[in-house]
Design a protein around this motif. Structure first.
Motif, PDB file in Angstrom:
ATOM      1  N   ILE B 216       3.321   5.734   2.742  1.00  0.00           N
ATOM      2  CA  ILE B 216       5.097   5.812   2.218  1.00  0.00           C
ATOM      3  C   ILE B 216       4.937   4.193   2.907  1.00  0.00           C
ATOM      4  N   VAL B 217       5.396   3.361   1.825  1.00  0.00           N
ATOM      5  CA  VAL B 217       5.861   2.092   2.520  1.00  0.00           C
ATOM      6  C   VAL B 217       7.283   1.716   2.849  1.00  0.00           C
ATOM      7  N   MET B 218       7.781   1.443   3.994  1.00  0.00           N
ATOM      8  CA  MET B 218       8.880   1.034   4.344  1.00  0.00           C
ATOM      9  C   MET B 218       9.173  -0.009   4.112  1.00  0.00           C
ATOM     10  N   GLU B 219      10.939  -0.498   3.871  1.00  0.00           N
ATOM     11  CA  GLU B 219      10.631  -1.855   3.712  1.00  0.00           C
ATOM     12  C   GLU B 219      12.697  -2.307   3.554  1.00  0.00           C
ATOM     13  N   GLN B 220      12.751  -2.774   4.742  1.00  0.00           N
ATOM     14  CA  GLN B 220      14.207  -2.673   5.382  1.00  0.00           C
ATOM     15  C   GLN B 220      15.160  -1.650   5.349  1.00  0.00           C
ATOM     16  N   GLY B 221      14.708  -0.578   6.091  1.00  0.00           N
ATOM     17  CA  GLY B 221      15.226   0.424   5.754  1.00  0.00           C
ATOM     18  C   GLY B 221      15.093   1.373   4.965  1.00  0.00           C
ATOM     19  N   GLU B 222      14.434   1.214   3.518  1.00  0.00           N
ATOM     20  CA  GLU B 222      14.256   2.336   2.288  1.00  0.00           C
ATOM     21  C   GLU B 222      12.729   1.891   1.934  1.00  0.00           C
ATOM     22  N   ILE B 223      12.954   3.560   0.990  1.00  0.00           N
ATOM     23  CA  ILE B 223      11.325   3.510   0.657  1.00  0.00           C
ATOM     24  C   ILE B 223      10.920   2.779  -0.462  1.00  0.00           C
ATOM     25  N   VAL B 224      10.352   2.202  -0.509  1.00  0.00           N
ATOM     26  CA  VAL B 224       9.774   1.332  -0.643  1.00  0.00           C
ATOM     27  C   VAL B 224       8.595   2.000  -2.927  1.00  0.00           C
ATOM     28  N   MET B 225       8.139   2.243  -1.734  1.00  0.00           N
ATOM     29  CA  MET B 225       6.546   2.851  -2.277  1.00  0.00           C
ATOM     30  C   MET B 225       6.088   4.433  -1.377  1.00  0.00           C
ATOM     31  N   ASP B 226       5.796   5.088  -2.444  1.00  0.00           N
ATOM     32  CA  ASP B 226       4.915   6.510  -1.907  1.00  0.00           C
ATOM     33  C   ASP B 226       3.977   7.145  -3.026  1.00  0.00           C
ATOM     34  N   GLY B 227       3.268   7.337  -2.666  1.00  0.00           N
ATOM     35  CA  GLY B 227       2.150   7.813  -3.183  1.00  0.00           C
ATOM     36  C   GLY B 227       0.196   7.898  -2.472  1.00  0.00           C
ATOM     37  N   THR B 228      -0.448   8.133  -2.548  1.00  0.00           N
ATOM     38  CA  THR B 228      -2.014   8.222  -1.890  1.00  0.00           C
ATOM     39  C   THR B 228      -2.277   6.971  -1.865  1.00  0.00           C
ATOM     40  N   PRO B 229      -3.156   6.875  -1.158  1.00  0.00           N
ATOM     41  CA  PRO B 229      -3.686   5.488  -0.493  1.00  0.00           C
ATOM     42  C   PRO B 229      -4.108   4.832  -1.618  1.00  0.00           C
ATOM     43  N   LYS B 230      -4.505   5.427  -3.100  1.00  0.00           N
ATOM     44  CA  LYS B 230      -5.140   4.736  -3.991  1.00  0.00           C
ATOM     45  C   LYS B 230      -4.398   3.795  -4.693  1.00  0.00           C
ATOM     46  N   GLU B 231      -3.213   4.929  -5.602  1.00  0.00           N
ATOM     47  CA  GLU B 231      -1.819   4.798  -5.768  1.00  0.00           C
ATOM     48  C   GLU B 231      -1.207   3.178  -5.255  1.00  0.00           C
ATOM     49  N   ILE B 232      -1.182   3.268  -4.122  1.00  0.00           N
ATOM     50  CA  ILE B 232      -0.664   2.529  -3.663  1.00  0.00           C
ATOM     51  C   ILE B 232      -1.366   1.100  -3.245  1.00  0.00           C
ATOM     52  N   PHE B 233      -2.759   1.106  -3.232  1.00  0.00           N
ATOM     53  CA  PHE B 233      -3.800  -0.197  -2.860  1.00  0.00           C
ATOM     54  C   PHE B 233      -3.999  -0.937  -4.030  1.00  0.00           C
ATOM     55  N   LYS B 234      -3.471  -0.354  -5.480  1.00  0.00           N
ATOM     56  CA  LYS B 234      -3.191  -0.528  -6.749  1.00  0.00           C
ATOM     57  C   LYS B 234      -3.136  -1.437  -6.275  1.00  0.00           C
ATOM     58  N   GLN B 235      -1.464  -1.736  -6.566  1.00  0.00           N
ATOM     59  CA  GLN B 235      -0.322  -2.583  -6.594  1.00  0.00           C
ATOM     60  C   GLN B 235      -0.615  -3.967  -5.790  1.00  0.00           C
ATOM     61  N   VAL B 236      -1.170  -4.410  -5.672  1.00  0.00           N
ATOM     62  CA  VAL B 236      -1.809  -4.961  -4.587  1.00  0.00           C
ATOM     63  C   VAL B 236      -0.962  -6.629  -5.091  1.00  0.00           C
ATOM     64  N   GLU B 237      -0.306  -6.881  -5.689  1.00  0.00           N
ATOM     65  CA  GLU B 237       0.697  -7.546  -6.288  1.00  0.00           C
ATOM     66  C   GLU B 237       2.284  -7.696  -5.448  1.00  0.00           C
ATOM     67  N   VAL B 238       2.749  -5.994  -5.551  1.00  0.00           N
ATOM     68  CA  VAL B 238       3.739  -5.744  -5.498  1.00  0.00           C
ATOM     69  C   VAL B 238       3.601  -5.874  -3.725  1.00  0.00           C
ATOM     70  N   LEU B 239       2.826  -5.167  -2.623  1.00  0.00           N
ATOM     71  CA  LEU B 239       1.754  -4.898  -1.127  1.00  0.00           C
ATOM     72  C   LEU B 239       1.741  -6.900  -0.793  1.00  0.00           C
ATOM     73  N   LYS B 240       1.797  -7.870  -1.900  1.00  0.00           N
ATOM     74  CA  LYS B 240       1.527  -9.154  -1.243  1.00  0.00           C
ATOM     75  C   LYS B 240       3.425  -9.982  -1.329  1.00  0.00           C
ATOM     76  N   GLN B 241       3.922  -8.799  -2.466  1.00  0.00           N
ATOM     77  CA  GLN B 241       5.186 -10.104  -2.547  1.00  0.00           C
ATOM     78  C   GLN B 241       6.367  -9.033  -0.581  1.00  0.00           C
ATOM     79  N   LEU B 242       5.743  -7.617  -0.704  1.00  0.00           N
ATOM     80  CA  LEU B 242       6.744  -7.013   0.597  1.00  0.00           C
ATOM     81  C   LEU B 242       5.969  -8.078   1.813  1.00  0.00           C
ATOM     82  N   GLY B 243       4.837  -8.332   1.439  1.00  0.00           N
ATOM     83  CA  GLY B 243       4.363  -9.366   3.107  1.00  0.00           C
ATOM     84  C   GLY B 243       3.281  -8.327   3.709  1.00  0.00           C
ATOM     85  N   LEU B 244       2.592  -7.889   2.748  1.00  0.00           N
ATOM     86  CA  LEU B 244       1.962  -6.781   3.361  1.00  0.00           C
ATOM     87  C   LEU B 244       0.496  -7.202   3.022  1.00  0.00           C
ATOM     88  N   ASP B 245      -0.445  -6.621   3.843  1.00  0.00           N
ATOM     89  CA  ASP B 245      -1.957  -6.882   4.171  1.00  0.00           C
ATOM     90  C   ASP B 245      -2.260  -5.511   2.653  1.00  0.00           C
TER      91      ASP B 245
END
Lengths: 266, 283
Positions: B216-245
């Protein structure tokens, strides 16, 4: 410099003395301290020393550990010796300068007091070396519990002691770290007079206090998270129970007292 | 196991006179359901509200809006407070500030002692818990002589001894060196697999969540992403926008794909990378 404080440092080995009930050890130490004041002469100290030496041997604590505890009282020791040597009036004056005089009685009393102090510290550091702090606080809690009725918060005292003991090494380490950090920025703790040196401690104490409060806050949270709600209905991992050995120990310490009383009467 | 509905937490920033200057929302209407036995990792950087969420699960903080149920118990129900804290154990970030006793086994016993369990049963629980985190040989040691990873394992054992159904770890590895981090994580994953304890791991290290069932990825008090690790890390661009690696290997795969090399976007570990590179070579 912050490492050589043995009072409150447990030496973990398995020995007869380590396995005694902490209550017996605490009361025993009390009796031992009181009995030191019963000692009439150096023969008495000989008996006490022999007794203490036996205890140390049985406890398997290296002698150097016990001697190390004496370092912390060296100033008090010198002070006591000095006062007694120079300020005791007496008949056998060995040396006199204005109001200061050294008398034979003075030296005798100084030595007598010195030995008493040394034996006192050695005996009580044996207690802390052979009893883990937690057993110690258990013992104190247990010994104080009869006074709960008159409002003595025995559990709270014990808990405070446990936490204090737990954080002594951490805060010492932290002090060391802060000192080094300040030294790296050019702080000077060694030179200057007493007042200047005392003042130079302020930049150590302030960060230390802030961090101690922060730690206390986090610890309180962690304790609550683990369902801590005071002493009510609390059980213990190790219940204190008197064993055969404990009664034997009571007899042994009792015989020391009797020996000293007899010596005093002779 | 853990159900949150519209969970909101607000706090006030007060000025010197104690008047409310500003109201901040640390959690904004969170809806979440975590099933029994799951390993859930919560990611997010500082201030994302992940620690606040964790403290709610242990009833250390109470929601200002919405409800949170642990095992069907409302965390705002004061009668259930201790039951909740017993069923949802919590491990904190700083290993030094959560060990209470001066001997390892006594510290592990602290929780059960507070629960009023009989002493032979405490003994058994302490031994079992220390064995589960492989710290049995250190049971008589003083905590300040242990390494960071070992201290954290002791803290985990301390929680285990309360027989919780759920463990919440609030950045347990943030203050550890890499070997200590591995030690603690291996222990946590093992406990989840062997003892079937629901685990909620809060972290900001991407490598730590690869083995989780759910991220589960959180940002500013909200859940922004939720899924299996593979599903989450597929979205490299989204993660980078959130400031996460993303994990290093995933990043590498992402860069390779950008260069036109047809490599899977579900690579999380070095082994998977090696595998797909070899397949590429064979083609």
């Amino acid at each position: 410099m912050l490492r050589n404080i043995t009072i409150g440092q447990y030496y973990p080995v398995d020995s007869y003395i380590h396995n005694l009930d902490p209550r017996v050890k605490i009361m025993g130490t009390f009796v031992y301290i009181i009995s030191l004041f019963l000692v009439p002469n150096f023969i008495g100290y000989g008996i006490v020393l022999l007794f203490l030496w036996m205890l140390i041997r049985i406890s398997k604590v290296p002698f150097s550990y016990i001697v190390r505890g004496l370092k912390s009282i060296i100033m008090i020791l010198i002070f006591t010796l000095g006062l007694n040597v120079f300020l005791t009036p007496g008949e056998h004056v060995l040396f006199q300068w204005k109001f200061i005089q050294v008398t034979g009685e003075g030296i005798y009393i100084a030595l007598f007091m010195g030995v008493r102090l040394i034996l006192l510290i050695m005996g009580s550091s044996l207690l802390t070396l052979t009893t883990s702090p937690i057993q110690l606080t258990d013992g104190i809690e247990n010994l104080l519990s009869p006074f709960k009725k008159i409002g003595v918060p025995s559990h709270e005292i014990a808990m405070m002691m446990t936490i204090a003991l737990r954080f002594i090494p951490i805060l010492l380490e932290e002090t060391d770290k802060i000192m080094k950090a300040q030294m790296a920025r050019g702080a000077d703790f060694e030179s200057g007079g007493f007042i200047k040196r005392a003042k130079s401690l302020i930049p150590i104490l302030i960060p230390l206090f802030i961090s101690a409060f922060r730690r206390a806050d986090e610890l309180a949270l962690a304790m609550e998270a683990r369902c801590y709600r005071g002493g009510e209905n609390r059980t213990r991992l190790k219940q204190l129970a008197m064993k055969k050995e404990d009664y034997k120990a009571i007899v042994i310490i009792g015989s020391l007292v009797i020996a000293l009383v007899l010596l005093r009467m002779v | 196991m853990v159900v949150a509905q519209g969970l909101t937490y607000e706090y006030h920033i007060r000025d010197e006179q104690g008047k409310v200057e500003q109201t901040e929302q640390a959690l904004k209407s969170i809806n979440l359901s975590i099933e029994k036995g799951q390993f859930v990792a919560i990611l997010g950087h500082n201030g994302s509200g992940k620690s606040t969420l964790a403290k709610h699960m242990n009833a250390l903080l109470f929601p200002t809006g919405g409800t949170l149920w642990i095992k069907g118990m409302d965390t705002q129900d004061e009668d259930k407070l201790w039951d909740i804290r017993q069923s949802a154990g919590m491990v904190f970030q700083n290993p030094d500030n959560q060990i209470i006793a001066t001997i390892v086994e006594e510290d592990v016993a602290f929780g059960p002692e507070n629960l009023g369990i009989s002493s032979p049963e405490i003994r058994k629980r302490v031994d079992d818990s220390l064995r589960a985190v492989q710290m049995t040989e250190y049971q008589g040691h003083a905590p300040h002589l242990l390494s960071g990873g070992q201290k954290q394992r002791v803290a985990i054992a301390g929680v285990l001894a309360m027989k919780p159904e759920c463990i919440i770890l609030d950045e347990p590895t943030a203050m550890l060196d890499p070997s200590g981090r591995k030690e603690v994580l291996d222990t946590v994953y093992q406990l989840n697999q062997k003892e079937k304890i629901t685990t909620i791991l809060i972290t900001h290290y991407m490598e730590e969540v690869i083995r989780a069932h759910r991220v589960i990825v959180m940002e500013q008090g909200e859940i922004v992403m939720d899924g299996t690790p593979k599903e989450i890390f597929k979205q490299v661009e989204v993660l980078k926008q959130l400031g996460l690696d993303v994990p290093q290997v995933t990043e590498l795969a992402y860069m390779l794909r950008k260069e036109g090399i047809p490599i899977s976007d579900e690579i999380l570990t070095i082994e998977e990378m090696v595998e797909s590179l070899c397949q590429l070579k064979q083609k």
